[in-house]
Design a protein around this motif. Structure first.
Motif, PDB file in Angstrom:
ATOM      1  N   GLY A  45       0.721  -0.787   0.009  1.00 42.81           N
ATOM      2  CA  GLY A  45      -0.241   0.320   0.379  1.00 42.81           C
ATOM      3  C   GLY A  45       0.807   1.398   0.032  1.00 42.81           C
ATOM      4  O   GLY A  45       0.227   2.562   0.100  1.00 42.81           O
ATOM      5  N   GLY A  46       1.722   1.090   0.096  1.00 42.39           N
ATOM      6  CA  GLY A  46       2.628   2.440  -0.586  1.00 42.39           C
ATOM      7  C   GLY A  46       3.034   3.297   1.072  1.00 42.39           C
ATOM      8  O   GLY A  46       2.479   2.356   2.059  1.00 42.39           O
ATOM      9  N   ASP A  47       2.858   4.189   0.840  1.00 41.81           N
ATOM     10  CA  ASP A  47       3.289   4.834   2.380  1.00 41.81           C
ATOM     11  C   ASP A  47       1.704   6.267   2.789  1.00 41.81           C
ATOM     12  O   ASP A  47       2.428   6.350   3.790  1.00 41.81           O
ATOM     13  N   ILE A  48       1.186   6.826   1.571  1.00 42.54           N
ATOM     14  CA  ILE A  48       0.692   7.627   2.046  1.00 42.54           C
ATOM     15  C   ILE A  48      -1.390   7.289   2.550  1.00 42.54           C
ATOM     16  O   ILE A  48      -1.112   6.069   0.944  1.00 42.54           O
ATOM     17  N   PRO A  49      -1.580   7.333   3.293  1.00 40.38           N
ATOM     18  CA  PRO A  49      -2.594   6.323   3.363  1.00 40.38           C
ATOM     19  C   PRO A  49      -4.037   7.445   2.478  1.00 40.38           C
ATOM     20  O   PRO A  49      -4.954   8.040   3.853  1.00 40.38           O
ATOM     21  N   ASP A  50      -3.870   7.271   1.665  1.00 39.75           N
ATOM     22  CA  ASP A  50      -4.645   8.345   0.713  1.00 39.75           C
ATOM     23  C   ASP A  50      -4.781   7.912  -0.775  1.00 39.75           C
ATOM     24  O   ASP A  50      -4.002   7.719  -1.792  1.00 39.75           O
ATOM     25  N   PRO A  51      -6.220   7.248  -0.816  1.00 43.14           N
ATOM     26  CA  PRO A  51      -6.390   6.698  -2.140  1.00 43.14           C
ATOM     27  C   PRO A  51      -6.673   7.344  -3.605  1.00 43.14           C
ATOM     28  O   PRO A  51      -5.865   7.185  -4.239  1.00 43.14           O
ATOM     29  N   GLU A  52      -6.854   8.795  -3.156  1.00 45.91           N
ATOM     30  CA  GLU A  52      -6.777   9.248  -4.161  1.00 45.91           C
ATOM     31  C   GLU A  52      -5.219   9.718  -4.370  1.00 45.91           C
ATOM     32  O   GLU A  52      -4.989  10.093  -5.287  1.00 45.91           O
TER      33      GLU A  52
ATOM     34  N   LYS B 108      -1.895   6.487  11.862  1.00 49.86           N
ATOM     35  CA  LYS B 108      -2.340   7.229  10.221  1.00 49.86           C
ATOM     36  C   LYS B 108      -0.454   6.574   9.267  1.00 49.86           C
ATOM     37  O   LYS B 108      -0.762   7.343   8.480  1.00 49.86           O
ATOM     38  N   ILE B 109      -0.431   5.332   9.885  1.00 48.24           N
ATOM     39  CA  ILE B 109       0.446   4.832   9.047  1.00 48.24           C
ATOM     40  C   ILE B 109      -0.321   4.105   8.112  1.00 48.24           C
ATOM     41  O   ILE B 109      -0.606   2.963   9.162  1.00 48.24           O
ATOM     42  N   VAL B 110       0.507   3.754   7.489  1.00 51.46           N
ATOM     43  CA  VAL B 110      -0.068   2.158   6.376  1.00 51.46           C
ATOM     44  C   VAL B 110       0.262   0.979   7.458  1.00 51.46           C
ATOM     45  O   VAL B 110       1.395   0.940   7.277  1.00 51.46           O
ATOM     46  N   SER B 111      -0.758   0.266   7.027  1.00 54.28           N
ATOM     47  CA  SER B 111      -1.153  -1.411   7.873  1.00 54.28           C
ATOM     48  C   SER B 111      -1.715  -1.413   8.846  1.00 54.28           C
ATOM     49  O   SER B 111      -2.173  -2.134   9.028  1.00 54.28           O
ATOM     50  N   HIS B 112      -2.076   0.112   9.414  1.00 56.63           N
ATOM     51  CA  HIS B 112      -2.608   0.314  10.997  1.00 56.63           C
ATOM     52  C   HIS B 112      -4.106   1.274  10.685  1.00 56.63           C
ATOM     53  O   HIS B 112      -4.358   1.662  11.990  1.00 56.63           O
TER      54      HIS B 112
ATOM     55  N   ASN C   9      -2.416   7.877  -3.709  1.00 52.18           N
ATOM     56  CA  ASN C   9      -1.418   7.167  -3.372  1.00 52.18           C
ATOM     57  C   ASN C   9      -2.695   6.153  -4.493  1.00 52.18           C
ATOM     58  O   ASN C   9      -3.260   5.186  -3.492  1.00 52.18           O
ATOM     59  N   GLU C  10      -1.933   5.779  -5.618  1.00 49.80           N
ATOM     60  CA  GLU C  10      -2.501   4.061  -5.693  1.00 49.80           C
ATOM     61  C   GLU C  10      -2.280   2.894  -5.434  1.00 49.80           C
ATOM     62  O   GLU C  10      -3.376   2.107  -5.171  1.00 49.80           O
ATOM     63  N   LYS C  11      -0.772   3.015  -5.302  1.00 49.39           N
ATOM     64  CA  LYS C  11      -0.765   1.642  -3.991  1.00 49.39           C
ATOM     65  C   LYS C  11      -1.749   1.863  -3.078  1.00 49.39           C
ATOM     66  O   LYS C  11      -2.016   0.642  -2.572  1.00 49.39           O
ATOM     67  N   PHE C  12      -2.021   2.842  -2.395  1.00 49.01           N
ATOM     68  CA  PHE C  12      -3.045   2.381  -1.243  1.00 49.01           C
ATOM     69  C   PHE C  12      -4.262   2.386  -1.885  1.00 49.01           C
ATOM     70  O   PHE C  12      -5.163   1.229  -0.925  1.00 49.01           O
ATOM     71  N   ALA C  13      -5.488   2.214  -2.924  1.00 49.30           N
ATOM     72  CA  ALA C  13      -5.787   2.462  -4.038  1.00 49.30           C
ATOM     73  C   ALA C  13      -6.116   0.974  -3.553  1.00 49.30           C
ATOM     74  O   ALA C  13      -7.486   0.525  -3.978  1.00 49.30           O
TER      75      ALA C  13
ATOM     76  N   LEU D 155      -1.304 -10.134   5.119  1.00 55.95           N
ATOM     77  CA  LEU D 155      -1.864  -9.593   4.973  1.00 55.95           C
ATOM     78  C   LEU D 155      -1.993  -7.997   5.136  1.00 55.95           C
ATOM     79  O   LEU D 155      -2.378  -7.380   4.582  1.00 55.95           O
ATOM     80  N   ASN D 156      -0.828  -7.378   5.750  1.00 58.92           N
ATOM     81  CA  ASN D 156      -0.736  -6.515   5.730  1.00 58.92           C
ATOM     82  C   ASN D 156      -1.322  -5.489   6.368  1.00 58.92           C
ATOM     83  O   ASN D 156      -1.056  -4.033   6.060  1.00 58.92           O
ATOM     84  N   ILE D 157      -1.751  -6.108   7.042  1.00 60.01           N
ATOM     85  CA  ILE D 157      -2.676  -4.577   8.244  1.00 60.01           C
ATOM     86  C   ILE D 157      -2.241  -5.890   9.694  1.00 60.01           C
ATOM     87  O   ILE D 157      -2.447  -6.837   9.744  1.00 60.01           O
ATOM     88  N   ALA D 158      -2.507  -4.475  10.609  1.00 58.40           N
ATOM     89  CA  ALA D 158      -2.282  -4.593  11.951  1.00 58.40           C
ATOM     90  C   ALA D 158      -3.489  -4.752  12.331  1.00 58.40           C
ATOM     91  O   ALA D 158      -3.854  -3.128  12.827  1.00 58.40           O
ATOM     92  N   PRO D 159      -4.355  -5.429  12.081  1.00 55.29           N
ATOM     93  CA  PRO D 159      -5.861  -4.517  12.729  1.00 55.29           C
ATOM     94  C   PRO D 159      -5.756  -4.317  14.491  1.00 55.29           C
ATOM     95  O   PRO D 159      -7.295  -3.379  14.319  1.00 55.29           O
TER      96      PRO D 159
END
Length: 267
Positions: A115-122, A172-176, A124-128, A155-159
């Motif tokens: 998902g890259g580094d920026i948690p904004d789908p608009e 605000k960090i990608v994965s959480h 950051n295409e990787k996050f989208a 799964l690259n997410i720590a829920p």
């Protein structure tokens, strides 16, 4: 019949084949699920893995990144009616049916986009892509409710709050981030239970990944639980144990992820 399954983001199978050999010798698994194998299918080290005791192999890979594999001492039937996730054909999922005395078990091995580094789908295409992938997986399992099934992988997410070293600092960090954790929980609710947290409940800290940037990973212990084991409720009575092999992070030239070991009785 207790089976042992290991899931591990190996971060290059050919580079870390000696570490896999050591792991197999120490843990004697029946099945190994790998992620980030980073090897195209024609170069997959099938013969070396047969020598390790895994005559049954399914793999899907590409040059340089991604790639998943299931290695087994038990016969595997390939499951081919799975989606081409996000229409990318980028080798992030492989599935197998395993015959057991209690009936077949469906095994899914996933490598979800980072998902890259920026948690904004608009922005950051990787996050989208990551959000779309998890949404698609949740819908697929919801439309076809799983039975006697296992999902493992990176799964690259720590829920959960204690799946990261600092819930407040990583929101605000990608994965959480909430968009990720909410979608992952929706996917799990499609028919699975979090087997790792059944064995090690909250609020105990539980991590499977530590950044290479931390020179002394053990001292700082700024980890995240990015690797998961989910079981459908009909398999949960057979759950015997789950262990996170933290010591593997100290092996020579390690992956930034460590293996997770599942012991279960599929009867």
């Amino acid at each position: 019949m207790v089976m042992r399954l290991i899931t591990w983001n190996i971060n290059s199978l050919r580079l870390r084949l000696p570490l896999l050999k050591k792991l197999v010798e120490e843990e004697n698994p029946d099945i190994v699920c790998l992620q980030e194998t980073k090897v195209p299918d024609p170069l997959f080290p099938a013969e070396a893995l047969v020598e390790l005791g895994f005559p049954h192999q399914l793999y899907r890979g590409m040059k340089g990144y991604n790639g998943v594999a299931i290695l087994s001492r038990l016969p595997l039937d390939s499951v081919t009616n799975t989606p081409d996730w996000c229409s990318r054909s980028d080798c992030r999922h492989i599935a197998a049916s395993i015959q057991t005395p209690g009936g077949p078990v469906m095994l899914h091995d996933f490598y979800v986009p980072a998902g890259g580094d920026i948690p904004d789908p608009e922005e950051n295409e990787k996050f989208a892509h990551k959000l779309a992938f998890v949404e698609e997986a949740a819908k697929w399992f919801t439309d076809s409710p799983p039975v006697r099934s296992i999902v493992v992988g990176d799964l690259n997410i720590a829920p959960l709050e204690h799946d990261v070293w600092s819930h407040r600092q990583l929101l605000k960090i990608v994965s959480h981030t909430p968009p990720e954790t909410e979608r992952l929980n929706t996917w799990m609710a499609a028919g699975f239970e979090d087997a790792m947290r059944r064995i090690t409940p909250e609020p105990t800290k539980l991590y499977t990944w530590w950044s290479y940037r931390n020179k002394d990973w053990k001292k700082s212990d700024r980890g995240r639980r990015l690797d998961h084991v989910w079981l459908t409720p009909d398999l949960m009575p057979g759950l015997r144990n789950i262990r996170v092999l933290r010591d593997v992070r100290d092996w020579d030239s390690p992956s930034d992820h460590v293996p997770v070991v599942l012991d279960f009785d599929p009867a």
